[in-house]
Scaffold this motif. Structure first.
Motif, PDB file in Angstrom:
ATOM      1  N   SER A  54      22.916  11.668  -0.523  1.00  0.00           N
ATOM      2  CA  SER A  54      24.044  10.742  -0.549  1.00  0.00           C
ATOM      3  C   SER A  54      24.234  10.282  -1.984  1.00  0.00           C
ATOM      4  N   TYR A  55      25.459   9.934  -2.313  1.00  0.00           N
ATOM      5  CA  TYR A  55      25.742   9.405  -3.645  1.00  0.00           C
ATOM      6  C   TYR A  55      26.807   8.314  -3.543  1.00  0.00           C
ATOM      7  N   ARG A  56      26.841   7.483  -4.556  1.00  0.00           N
ATOM      8  CA  ARG A  56      27.925   6.520  -4.743  1.00  0.00           C
ATOM      9  C   ARG A  56      28.134   6.419  -6.242  1.00  0.00           C
ATOM     10  N   CYS A  57      29.278   5.911  -6.634  1.00  0.00           N
ATOM     11  CA  CYS A  57      29.542   5.834  -8.062  1.00  0.00           C
ATOM     12  C   CYS A  57      30.351   4.589  -8.393  1.00  0.00           C
ATOM     13  N   LYS A  58      30.411   4.311  -9.662  1.00  0.00           N
ATOM     14  CA  LYS A  58      31.283   3.267 -10.178  1.00  0.00           C
ATOM     15  C   LYS A  58      32.047   3.883 -11.331  1.00  0.00           C
ATOM     16  N   CYS A  59      33.356   3.810 -11.246  1.00  0.00           N
ATOM     17  CA  CYS A  59      34.196   4.294 -12.334  1.00  0.00           C
ATOM     18  C   CYS A  59      34.442   3.154 -13.315  1.00  0.00           C
ATOM     19  N   VAL A  60      34.751   3.483 -14.550  1.00  0.00           N
ATOM     20  CA  VAL A  60      34.916   2.480 -15.600  1.00  0.00           C
ATOM     21  C   VAL A  60      36.033   1.491 -15.295  1.00  0.00           C
ATOM     22  N   ASP A  61      36.985   1.899 -14.467  1.00  0.00           N
ATOM     23  CA  ASP A  61      38.136   1.048 -14.168  1.00  0.00           C
ATOM     24  C   ASP A  61      38.202   0.619 -12.703  1.00  0.00           C
ATOM     25  N   GLY A  62      37.049   0.578 -12.015  1.00  0.00           N
ATOM     26  CA  GLY A  62      37.089   0.239 -10.598  1.00  0.00           C
ATOM     27  C   GLY A  62      35.807  -0.373 -10.088  1.00  0.00           C
ATOM     28  N   ALA A  63      35.785  -0.559  -8.783  1.00  0.00           N
ATOM     29  CA  ALA A  63      34.626  -1.129  -8.088  1.00  0.00           C
ATOM     30  C   ALA A  63      33.719   0.014  -7.619  1.00  0.00           C
ATOM     31  N   GLU A  83      31.188   5.650 -14.697  1.00  0.00           N
ATOM     32  CA  GLU A  83      30.286   4.776 -15.453  1.00  0.00           C
ATOM     33  C   GLU A  83      28.845   5.057 -15.041  1.00  0.00           C
ATOM     34  N   TRP A  84      28.614   5.160 -13.724  1.00  0.00           N
ATOM     35  CA  TRP A  84      27.309   5.562 -13.205  1.00  0.00           C
ATOM     36  C   TRP A  84      27.472   6.230 -11.852  1.00  0.00           C
ATOM     37  N   LEU A  85      26.467   7.052 -11.517  1.00  0.00           N
ATOM     38  CA  LEU A  85      26.429   7.758 -10.237  1.00  0.00           C
ATOM     39  C   LEU A  85      25.026   7.596  -9.678  1.00  0.00           C
ATOM     40  N   ASP A  86      24.928   7.018  -8.475  1.00  0.00           N
ATOM     41  CA  ASP A  86      23.638   6.837  -7.807  1.00  0.00           C
ATOM     42  C   ASP A  86      23.423   7.967  -6.812  1.00  0.00           C
ATOM     43  N   ILE A  87      22.189   8.451  -6.745  1.00  0.00           N
ATOM     44  CA  ILE A  87      21.814   9.489  -5.794  1.00  0.00           C
ATOM     45  C   ILE A  87      20.609   8.996  -5.004  1.00  0.00           C
ATOM     46  N   ALA A  88      20.751   8.937  -3.682  1.00  0.00           N
ATOM     47  CA  ALA A  88      19.635   8.536  -2.811  1.00  0.00           C
ATOM     48  C   ALA A  88      18.712   9.735  -2.631  1.00  0.00           C
ATOM     49  N   PHE A  89      17.407   9.519  -2.811  1.00  0.00           N
ATOM     50  CA  PHE A  89      16.481  10.655  -2.723  1.00  0.00           C
ATOM     51  C   PHE A  89      15.484  10.543  -1.573  1.00  0.00           C
ATOM     52  N   ILE A  90      15.561   9.502  -0.784  1.00  0.00           N
ATOM     53  CA  ILE A  90      14.671   9.344   0.366  1.00  0.00           C
ATOM     54  C   ILE A  90      15.379   9.868   1.619  1.00  0.00           C
ATOM     55  N   MET A 127      16.553   5.522  -5.130  1.00  0.00           N
ATOM     56  CA  MET A 127      17.706   6.205  -5.714  1.00  0.00           C
ATOM     57  C   MET A 127      17.501   6.443  -7.202  1.00  0.00           C
ATOM     58  N   ILE A 128      18.284   7.365  -7.708  1.00  0.00           N
ATOM     59  CA  ILE A 128      18.325   7.663  -9.131  1.00  0.00           C
ATOM     60  C   ILE A 128      19.722   7.322  -9.613  1.00  0.00           C
ATOM     61  N   ARG A 129      19.797   6.587 -10.713  1.00  0.00           N
ATOM     62  CA  ARG A 129      21.099   6.270 -11.301  1.00  0.00           C
ATOM     63  C   ARG A 129      21.299   7.140 -12.532  1.00  0.00           C
ATOM     64  N   ILE A 130      22.405   7.876 -12.545  1.00  0.00           N
ATOM     65  CA  ILE A 130      22.807   8.683 -13.688  1.00  0.00           C
ATOM     66  C   ILE A 130      23.838   7.870 -14.457  1.00  0.00           C
ATOM     67  N   PRO A 135      26.798   0.537 -22.674  1.00  0.00           N
ATOM     68  CA  PRO A 135      25.508   0.067 -22.199  1.00  0.00           C
ATOM     69  C   PRO A 135      25.288   0.425 -20.731  1.00  0.00           C
ATOM     70  N   ARG A 136      24.034   0.685 -20.392  1.00  0.00           N
ATOM     71  CA  ARG A 136      23.653   1.086 -19.033  1.00  0.00           C
ATOM     72  C   ARG A 136      23.795  -0.099 -18.081  1.00  0.00           C
ATOM     73  N   SER A 137      24.583   0.079 -17.054  1.00  0.00           N
ATOM     74  CA  SER A 137      24.787  -0.979 -16.056  1.00  0.00           C
ATOM     75  C   SER A 137      23.693  -0.901 -14.989  1.00  0.00           C
ATOM     76  N   GLU A 138      23.086  -2.045 -14.686  1.00  0.00           N
ATOM     77  CA  GLU A 138      22.052  -2.136 -13.650  1.00  0.00           C
ATOM     78  C   GLU A 138      22.615  -2.753 -12.357  1.00  0.00           C
ATOM     79  N   ASP A 139      23.915  -2.985 -12.291  1.00  0.00           N
ATOM     80  CA  ASP A 139      24.531  -3.562 -11.098  1.00  0.00           C
ATOM     81  C   ASP A 139      24.189  -2.735  -9.863  1.00  0.00           C
ATOM     82  N   LEU A 140      23.728  -3.379  -8.810  1.00  0.00           N
ATOM     83  CA  LEU A 140      23.403  -2.764  -7.521  1.00  0.00           C
ATOM     84  C   LEU A 140      22.234  -1.789  -7.578  1.00  0.00           C
ATOM     85  N   PHE A 141      21.490  -1.770  -8.658  1.00  0.00           N
ATOM     86  CA  PHE A 141      20.356  -0.846  -8.765  1.00  0.00           C
ATOM     87  C   PHE A 141      19.188  -1.359  -7.963  1.00  0.00           C
ATOM     88  N   ASP A 142      18.401  -0.488  -7.354  1.00  0.00           N
ATOM     89  CA  ASP A 142      17.335  -0.864  -6.422  1.00  0.00           C
ATOM     90  C   ASP A 142      15.932  -0.846  -7.047  1.00  0.00           C
TER      91      ASP A 142
END
Length: 143
Positions: A54-63, A83-90, A127-130, A135-142
């Motif tokens: 599974s993945y989720r992302c945040k674009c520079v101009d959105g939520a 801006e970032w892409l999260d990948i769930a690995f569990i 998860m892994i955040r790409i 600057p690296r955003s840590e918003d919603l990081f686990d």
């Protein structure tokens, strides 16, 4: 790369790369990924046999988006916007509701791929955040 599938530079109707670039400049973001790296990563994820994360992302101009598992057409093209892409690995597989689920950590092959491609990332508990930009955003990081 399959030319029939969307790739890092693909745009959807209404997408405006110039607008995305203006947001990047306004927010003083510095690119950490490029279209070549995104394409290599996406192609490898699409080609991976069996389980797709599974993945989720945040674009520079959105939520932030909600979690998705479709790696062919649902990605946030063009990838310059990511801006970032999260990948769930569990992976939790439940064979019986009376027994605890079987938990598998898929991070090893994902991290190997990220290192090979040269994308900047951080590994959390599940998860892994790409990072597409600093600057690296840590918003919603686990953590």
């Amino acid at each position: 790369m399959n030319p029939m599938l969307p790739h890092a530079k693909s745009v959807r109707p209404g997408d405006d790369r110039a607008k995305i670039k203006r947001v990047i400049v306004q927010r003083a973001l510095c690119g950490m990924a490029n279209d070549t790296k995104w394409d290599e990563f996406i192609d490898a994820m699409r080609a991976h046999e069996g389980w797709k994360p599974s993945y989720r992302c945040k674009c520079v101009d959105g939520a932030p988006s909600s979690w998705d598992t479709e790696w062919f057409y649902h990605l946030p093209f063009p990838m310059i916007s990511v801006e970032w892409l999260d990948i769930a690995f569990i992976v939790e597989e439940r064979r019986n509701w009376l027994v605890a689920p079987e938990v598998t950590d898929q991070s090893e092959w994902i991290e190997a791929l990220l290192k090979k491609v040269g994308l900047d990332y951080r590994k959390g508990r599940s998860m892994i955040r790409i990072f597409g930009y600093s600057p690296r955003s840590e918003d919603l990081f686990d953590e």
